[in-house]
Enzyme design. Sequence first.
Site, PDB file in Angstrom:
ATOM      1  N   THR A   7      -7.347   4.354 -25.407  1.00 50.33           N
ATOM      2  CA  THR A   7      -8.300   4.863 -26.410  1.00 50.33           C
ATOM      3  C   THR A   7      -9.004   3.656 -27.025  1.00 50.33           C
ATOM      4  O   THR A   7      -8.849   3.378 -28.210  1.00 50.33           O
ATOM      5  CB  THR A   7      -7.570   5.690 -27.489  1.00 50.33           C
ATOM      6  N   ARG A  17       5.802  -2.664 -30.503  1.00 53.60           N
ATOM      7  CA  ARG A  17       5.038  -3.903 -30.592  1.00 53.60           C
ATOM      8  C   ARG A  17       5.100  -4.616 -29.264  1.00 53.60           C
ATOM      9  O   ARG A  17       6.146  -4.618 -28.592  1.00 53.60           O
ATOM     10  CB  ARG A  17       5.645  -4.839 -31.667  1.00 53.60           C
ATOM     11  N   GLU A  18       3.997  -5.238 -28.897  1.00 49.75           N
ATOM     12  CA  GLU A  18       4.003  -6.041 -27.676  1.00 49.75           C
ATOM     13  C   GLU A  18       4.996  -7.178 -27.843  1.00 49.75           C
ATOM     14  O   GLU A  18       5.158  -7.723 -28.919  1.00 49.75           O
ATOM     15  CB  GLU A  18       2.599  -6.593 -27.415  1.00 49.75           C
ATOM     16  N   ALA A  42       2.178 -15.296 -43.634  1.00 52.07           N
ATOM     17  CA  ALA A  42       0.784 -15.740 -43.607  1.00 52.07           C
ATOM     18  C   ALA A  42       0.533 -16.542 -42.340  1.00 52.07           C
ATOM     19  O   ALA A  42       1.429 -17.213 -41.817  1.00 52.07           O
ATOM     20  CB  ALA A  42       0.493 -16.600 -44.834  1.00 52.07           C
ATOM     21  N   GLY A  43      -0.683 -16.423 -41.823  1.00 57.73           N
ATOM     22  CA  GLY A  43      -1.016 -17.147 -40.592  1.00 57.73           C
ATOM     23  C   GLY A  43      -2.495 -17.011 -40.271  1.00 57.73           C
ATOM     24  O   GLY A  43      -3.311 -16.795 -41.180  1.00 57.73           O
ATOM     25  N   CYS A  46      -4.227  -3.330 -31.112  1.00 59.12           N
ATOM     26  CA  CYS A  46      -4.080  -2.160 -31.983  1.00 59.12           C
ATOM     27  C   CYS A  46      -4.679  -2.303 -33.375  1.00 59.12           C
ATOM     28  O   CYS A  46      -5.560  -1.529 -33.751  1.00 59.12           O
ATOM     29  CB  CYS A  46      -2.609  -1.778 -32.068  1.00 59.12           C
TER      30      CYS A  46
HETATM   31  C1  UDX Z   1      -2.670   2.827 -25.191  1.00 56.39           C
HETATM   32  C2  UDX Z   1      -3.750   3.307 -26.065  1.00 56.39           C
HETATM   33  O1  UDX Z   1      -4.904   2.865 -25.527  1.00 56.39           O
HETATM   34  C3  UDX Z   1      -3.704   2.761 -27.426  1.00 56.39           C
HETATM   35  O2  UDX Z   1      -4.551   3.483 -28.247  1.00 56.39           O
HETATM   36  C4  UDX Z   1      -2.408   2.909 -28.022  1.00 56.39           C
HETATM   37  O3  UDX Z   1      -2.416   2.283 -29.245  1.00 56.39           O
HETATM   38  C5  UDX Z   1      -1.449   2.320 -27.139  1.00 56.39           C
HETATM   39  O4  UDX Z   1      -1.501   2.974 -25.859  1.00 56.39           O
HETATM   40  P1  UDX Z   1      -2.328   0.836 -23.655  1.00 56.39           P
HETATM   41  O5  UDX Z   1      -1.096   1.468 -23.090  1.00 56.39           O
HETATM   42  O6  UDX Z   1      -2.309  -0.589 -23.953  1.00 56.39           O
HETATM   43  O7  UDX Z   1      -2.809   1.513 -24.985  1.00 56.39           O
HETATM   44  O8  UDX Z   1      -3.544   1.270 -22.720  1.00 56.39           O
HETATM   45  P2  UDX Z   1      -4.010   0.623 -21.420  1.00 56.39           P
HETATM   46  O9  UDX Z   1      -3.220  -0.606 -21.153  1.00 56.39           O
HETATM   47  O10 UDX Z   1      -5.462   0.653 -21.494  1.00 56.39           O
HETATM   48  O11 UDX Z   1      -3.484   1.668 -20.314  1.00 56.39           O
HETATM   49  C6  UDX Z   1      -4.061   2.880 -20.100  1.00 56.39           C
HETATM   50  C7  UDX Z   1      -3.788   3.234 -18.631  1.00 56.39           C
HETATM   51  O12 UDX Z   1      -4.243   4.556 -18.406  1.00 56.39           O
HETATM   52  C8  UDX Z   1      -4.527   2.339 -17.643  1.00 56.39           C
HETATM   53  O13 UDX Z   1      -3.612   1.856 -16.723  1.00 56.39           O
HETATM   54  C9  UDX Z   1      -5.529   3.277 -16.983  1.00 56.39           C
HETATM   55  O14 UDX Z   1      -5.751   2.976 -15.628  1.00 56.39           O
HETATM   56  C10 UDX Z   1      -4.846   4.599 -17.130  1.00 56.39           C
HETATM   57  N1  UDX Z   1      -5.738   5.767 -17.105  1.00 56.39           N
HETATM   58  C11 UDX Z   1      -6.799   5.813 -17.934  1.00 56.39           C
HETATM   59  C12 UDX Z   1      -5.436   6.817 -16.211  1.00 56.39           C
HETATM   60  O15 UDX Z   1      -4.493   6.767 -15.470  1.00 56.39           O
HETATM   61  N2  UDX Z   1      -6.264   7.915 -16.189  1.00 56.39           N
HETATM   62  C13 UDX Z   1      -7.338   7.996 -17.017  1.00 56.39           C
HETATM   63  O16 UDX Z   1      -8.034   9.017 -16.952  1.00 56.39           O
HETATM   64  C14 UDX Z   1      -7.625   6.911 -17.895  1.00 56.39           C
HETATM   65  C1  UDX Z   2       1.211  -3.395 -33.639  1.00 55.02           C
HETATM   66  C2  UDX Z   2       2.207  -2.598 -34.482  1.00 55.02           C
HETATM   67  O1  UDX Z   2       3.151  -3.488 -35.064  1.00 55.02           O
HETATM   68  C3  UDX Z   2       2.914  -1.574 -33.608  1.00 55.02           C
HETATM   69  O2  UDX Z   2       3.779  -0.757 -34.404  1.00 55.02           O
HETATM   70  C4  UDX Z   2       1.881  -0.669 -32.936  1.00 55.02           C
HETATM   71  O3  UDX Z   2       2.476   0.260 -32.108  1.00 55.02           O
HETATM   72  C5  UDX Z   2       0.913  -1.493 -32.162  1.00 55.02           C
HETATM   73  O4  UDX Z   2       0.317  -2.473 -33.002  1.00 55.02           O
HETATM   74  P1  UDX Z   2       1.267  -5.404 -31.959  1.00 55.02           P
HETATM   75  O5  UDX Z   2      -0.192  -5.278 -31.905  1.00 55.02           O
HETATM   76  O6  UDX Z   2       2.014  -5.583 -30.696  1.00 55.02           O
HETATM   77  O7  UDX Z   2       1.913  -4.118 -32.702  1.00 55.02           O
HETATM   78  O8  UDX Z   2       1.555  -6.673 -32.871  1.00 55.02           O
HETATM   79  P2  UDX Z   2       2.288  -7.036 -34.247  1.00 55.02           P
HETATM   80  O9  UDX Z   2       3.598  -7.643 -33.957  1.00 55.02           O
HETATM   81  O10 UDX Z   2       2.224  -5.914 -35.158  1.00 55.02           O
HETATM   82  O11 UDX Z   2       1.296  -8.195 -34.745  1.00 55.02           O
HETATM   83  C6  UDX Z   2      -0.047  -7.892 -34.970  1.00 55.02           C
HETATM   84  C7  UDX Z   2      -0.763  -9.131 -35.495  1.00 55.02           C
HETATM   85  O12 UDX Z   2      -0.322  -9.420 -36.808  1.00 55.02           O
HETATM   86  C8  UDX Z   2      -0.510 -10.388 -34.663  1.00 55.02           C
HETATM   87  O13 UDX Z   2      -1.694 -11.133 -34.591  1.00 55.02           O
HETATM   88  C9  UDX Z   2       0.553 -11.144 -35.484  1.00 55.02           C
HETATM   89  O14 UDX Z   2       0.495 -12.526 -35.280  1.00 55.02           O
HETATM   90  C10 UDX Z   2       0.106 -10.783 -36.905  1.00 55.02           C
HETATM   91  N1  UDX Z   2       1.184 -10.844 -37.911  1.00 55.02           N
HETATM   92  C11 UDX Z   2       2.228  -9.984 -37.839  1.00 55.02           C
HETATM   93  C12 UDX Z   2       1.066 -11.778 -38.959  1.00 55.02           C
HETATM   94  O15 UDX Z   2       0.110 -12.556 -39.011  1.00 55.02           O
HETATM   95  N2  UDX Z   2       2.035 -11.800 -39.922  1.00 55.02           N
HETATM   96  C13 UDX Z   2       3.110 -10.942 -39.892  1.00 55.02           C
HETATM   97  O16 UDX Z   2       3.945 -11.016 -40.804  1.00 55.02           O
HETATM   98  C14 UDX Z   2       3.217 -10.008 -38.812  1.00 55.02           C
END
Ligand code: UDX
Ligand code: UDX
Length: 432
Positions: A86, A154-155, A255-256, A263
Amino acid sequence: MKLCMIGAGYVGLVSGACFADLGNTVYCVDKDLDKVNMLNKGKIPIYEPGLAELIKKNYSSKRLIFTSNIGHAITHSDIIFLCVGTPTSKNNKSADLSYVYKAASEISKFINKFKIIVTKSTVPVTTGDKIEKIILQKKRKKLFEVISNPEFLREGEAIRDFRFPDRIVIGSNNKNTTRKLEALYEPLIKKGATFFATNRRGAEIIKYASNAFLATKISYINEIANLCEKTNVNIEDVSIGMGLDKRIGSRFLRAGPAYGGSCFPKDTNALTVTGDLYKTNLSIIKTVIKSNAKRKKILINRIKQILSNKIKNKKIAILGVTFKPNTDDMRESSSLVVIPYLQKKGAIINYYDPSGKKKEFSKLKNVFFCKSIETVSLKADLIIIHTEWDEFKSIDFRKLSKNKRFKIYDMRNLYSPKKMKKLGFNYFSIGR
Ligand code: UDX
Ligand code: UDX
């Protein structure tokens, strides 16, 4: 249970593999044939600690099946999870739901008996209603139920986050379906996860509101860090002092650089667009978005200060370029702004990231990938610590600086200013 994940991206692959590991049979469907072939050859298209082993184990036990045959997968499953992308739409900052709706109309073709359709991708409020309408064009209501089960992983920590979630949120307007999902998650609930059931729209908003709140918390502490820098206060003390208040909570107060990733930037934008749609001005989140964008300029100004505005021909070493450690994901990373700026100003940039070379910098002149901390720091005028990978947390800078005294800008506060000063380094950090 028999599950189907549509979309083998981050969410689909991780949750699919984890569900299989709980004993379910899981079809992971993706329209990207190359991705499916890769997976069937045991190759993992994303960088996530522990995922390769988990997929291997469940693939060989035939609990995890990779296919692009969506029809077969749906007819052989009871619960269908929508995990397609999305992304941010091109015209405005809303979420592009075209993949979701396309997948929904695909699903409607193959409903052969009662199915539960679950949105796991992050979708704006009322998306579930629209999915229901799409499927109703082909199937009678009693043959399916659309619910929301947002993912909070989280990644870099995705498997841990799936297995030990703070909460499992189910948004459903049907009690039986809620109970079915509760049964699916029972192994995690037994291990202490909280199961929270609400209505479908409620769950859709919980996901966005949670991400936007976390982004707000980070932007808040980053702005307080700016004040600390001006008043000679240590931001870490402030984070601890604040975080001891249980109403505030200690997490996500580091902080950073600006927050990045796939996301927070995308979801904060999409939520403000939804707000405007319903004539609700989510002004706080709009300010967070602006503040986060401004942060990248603040970082750049700090670098200019540290280099006394002499950037041309300076050798700058960057440690870590991904938006956070334990991922190869560059989406919305601050380095995508900082490095091109310094390059344009004539600096020579060497960068090292444990997740490897980045295509994002491949076309930039004077930007080079190095394979180690030692090589990247060679003859550097300034070392910038951008991403807090573990291997950057105990560097012996004296050894590195044998040939040349460099300055250090630590954007992740990995080292103690006192100790670094004692070692005679020109050390700069965030909010300290
Ligand atoms: C998804 C959502 O995009 C995001 O909003 C949510 O926060 C986390 O989950 P992500 O899993 O990282 O994120 O998406 P992405 O890595 O883009 O994977 C989507 C997959 O769906 C792709 O592999 C794409 O090929 C597949 N896809 C997309 C299908 O198989 N069929 C479709 O019609 C569209
Ligand atoms: C985030 C949400 O945490 C997760 O729940 C959701 O499903 C997807 O989005 P992610 O994007 O993998 O996960 O990263 P996250 O660990 O949340 O960090 C996001 C950003 O914030 C990064 O750039 C990280 O460096 C920053 N961060 C996080 C800070 O700068 N300070 C913090 O204390 C925590």
